[in-house]
Scaffold this active site. Structure first.
Site, PDB file in Angstrom:
ATOM      1  N   HIS A  87       0.820  -1.063  -0.072  1.00 12.75           N
ATOM      2  CA  HIS A  87      -0.094   0.055   0.006  1.00 12.75           C
ATOM      3  C   HIS A  87       0.850   1.432   0.152  1.00 12.75           C
ATOM      4  CE1 HIS A  87      -3.433   2.480   0.688  1.00 12.75           C
ATOM      5  NE2 HIS A  87      -2.563   3.235   1.349  1.00 12.75           N
ATOM      6  N   ARG A 172     -14.942  13.217   6.925  1.00 12.96           N
ATOM      7  CA  ARG A 172     -13.497  13.591   7.106  1.00 12.96           C
ATOM      8  C   ARG A 172     -13.154  14.409   6.180  1.00 12.96           C
ATOM      9  NH1 ARG A 172      -9.718   8.762   7.239  1.00 12.96           N
ATOM     10  NH2 ARG A 172      -8.203  10.256   7.355  1.00 12.96           N
ATOM     11  N   SER A 187      -8.099   3.804   8.907  1.00  9.82           N
ATOM     12  CA  SER A 187      -8.877   3.871   7.419  1.00  9.82           C
ATOM     13  C   SER A 187      -8.107   2.875   6.584  1.00  9.82           C
ATOM     14  CB  SER A 187      -8.961   5.274   6.866  1.00  9.82           C
ATOM     15  OG  SER A 187      -9.149   5.261   5.628  1.00  9.82           O
TER      16      SER A 187
HETATM   17  N1  URA Z   1      -6.125   6.778   2.542  1.00  6.97           N
HETATM   18  C1  URA Z   1      -6.934   6.129   3.071  1.00  6.97           C
HETATM   19  O1  URA Z   1      -7.518   5.255   2.584  1.00  6.97           O
HETATM   20  N2  URA Z   1      -7.539   6.616   4.124  1.00  6.97           N
HETATM   21  C2  URA Z   1      -6.897   8.017   4.709  1.00  6.97           C
HETATM   22  O2  URA Z   1      -7.738   8.367   5.769  1.00  6.97           O
HETATM   23  C3  URA Z   1      -6.132   8.381   4.236  1.00  6.97           C
HETATM   24  C4  URA Z   1      -5.471   7.738   2.930  1.00  6.97           C
END
Ligand code: URA
Ligand code: CA
Length: 441
Positions: A87, A172, A187
């Protein structure tokens, strides 16, 4: 109903006043979010309380668990071997996934990857793949089937994964609470863990082209994510990498595919070396976490070999065959271009001291390569090729950029933005390292 509203108010107040929420309270909050039992303003108040007061390790873990629980968790046990995913927290010209996924798959590491679409300046793997008609709207069952067959599938993240995150992320975004480290960590990790891999290599970026601007916060974020991963018994490595200048030389969806293909064909341009270096680091850590290989030196050797004997490129071709109705035609894809293109030249001379990632991201966005809302249409062929690198000497009238787009009304503004993207001086500078640190969980 009345009772529940009282409860949520009590929980919000508790967090507002700086107390630690327990597991029950956190699960109740997430449950209220996904079942629409509370109003958006109540969710937002909670997010702001979390933003201001932070979360304890226990709270972050419970919050992540509740988010995972709010959706489906994939079962990858049908695919033999240990599955390692990657990621990136997102950057400009970050096309690592497109290089690394077929590359490690060609080394025997099965990859089933769920990716997102781009938002803002940063591109998404799914948009890049769609720019050459790769189908990404496959079900997770289909993806697992393909990963079993050829060791690689890349699909769109379905709405069924970490359902609460979608709603929370949207709020958010409009309440200035995106930049909370525990909220970012939970997240990302909830979505990653729900996709079922045994381990993760995280590329946590810092710099003006990244979500996280400063190194210290990036280190903190990496450590929170490692902590979450370990609590879930996942193998985990975090790489802290620089995003003050674009990672690759190509910025834009089709352009980044083209750069990735050149690297997979072992035809690496001198301006793609940072991208290649980070790709090696991420790929080697994936191989080591999977147990396929023990040490970094052997991992690099194996990876080098897989580029040179074209196994990595062949794996990419297998992948395009699986996920496309068209036969992949290298010559066609590599030559594909937007209707309008323009070269931008330097009006001064000097050594390149800075190539500003954020500015280049903004210019690519103006050309049509990005979107502000998920539903917006983007110009796949729009973007920028950067024709220089740090410490190159640039003469007057030497080319700096080539820009591409399909709407010529967008060119002037992009050209204007790019005027400030490169800083020249009469001296070379000390280059920023691309890889700042590798943290093993
Ligand atoms: N990428 C995400 O998936 N969530 C976040 O909060 C920030 C970046
Ligand atoms: Ca030169």
């Amino acid at each position: 109903m009345v009772e529940k509203i009282i409860n949520i108010l009590e929980i919000v107040a508790k967090k507002r006043d700086g107390y630690e929420l327990n597991e029950k309270e956190i699960f109740f909050f997430i449950d209220c979010v996904i079942k629409n039992k509370i109003k958006d303003y109540q969710t937002s108040a909670m997010l702001m309380a979390i933003f201001i007061n932070g979360m304890s390790e226990k709270e972050v873990f419970d919050f992540t668990r509740a988010m995972i629980n709010s959706g489906k968790v994939l079962d990858l046990s049908d695919i033999p071997g240990i599955k390692i995913d990657k990621h990136s927290t997102g950057g400009i010209g970050d096309t690592v996934t497109l290089i690394v996924a077929p590359w490690v798959a060609s080394c025997g590491l099965p990859v089933i990857k769920m990716s997102g679409r781009g938002l803002g300046y940063t591109g998404g793997t799914i948009d890049k793949l769609n720019s050459i008609n790769i189908k990404t709207n496959l079900s997770d069952k289909q993806a697992i089937g393909l990963a079993k067959k050829t060791g690689l599938a890349i699909i769109e993240q379905t709405d069924e994964i970490a359902v609460a995150d979608k709603k929370i992320y949207e709020l958010r975004d409009v309440t200035s609470t995106v930049e909370s480290l525990p909220l970012i960590a939970s997240s990302i990790m909830s979505k990653k863990i729900a996709t079922g891999a045994d381990g993760f290599v995280l590329d946590v970026k810092f710099g003006n082209g990244a979500l996280i601007q400063d190194l210290n916060s990036a280190l903190k974020l990496a450590n929170i994510m490692i902590l979450i991963g370990k609590k879930f018994k996942k193998k985990i490595v975090a790489i802290i990498s620089d995003m003050n200048e674009p990672l690759g030389s190509h910025v834009g969806n089709l352009l980044e595919i083209q750069e990735a293909i050149m690297i997979l064909k072992n035809q690496v341009n001198k301006n793609s070396l940072r991208l290649l270096k980070l790709s090696y680091e991420i790929a080697s850590n994936m191989l080591i976490l999977s147990g396929i290989i023990n040490d970094k030196k052997s991992a690099y050797e194996l990876l080098k070999n897989k580029l040179e004997n074209f196994d990595a490129y062949k794996k990419f071709l297998d992948f395009t065959k699986n996920q496309s109705d068209e036969i992949f035609d290298y010559n066609k894809i590599i030559k594909k271009q937007a209707k309008y293109k323009l070269k931008i030249y330097s009006d001064k001379e000097g050594f390149v001291n800075k190539i500003n990632a954020r500015t280049i991201g903004q210019a690519a966005f103006e050309l049509g390569a990005g979107r502000t809302k998920k539903s917006e249409i983007i110009d796949y062929e729009a973007g920028i090729i950067i024709k220089t690198k740090i410490n190159d000497f640039i003469k007057k009238r030497e080319i700096l950029f080539e820009i591409f787009c399909n709407d010529n009304k967008k060119i002037d503004r992009a050209v204007d933005i790019l005027k400030d993207a490169i800083v020249l001086s009469d001296k070379k500078i000390k280059k920023n390292k691309i890889i700042y640190k590798v943290i093993h969980g």
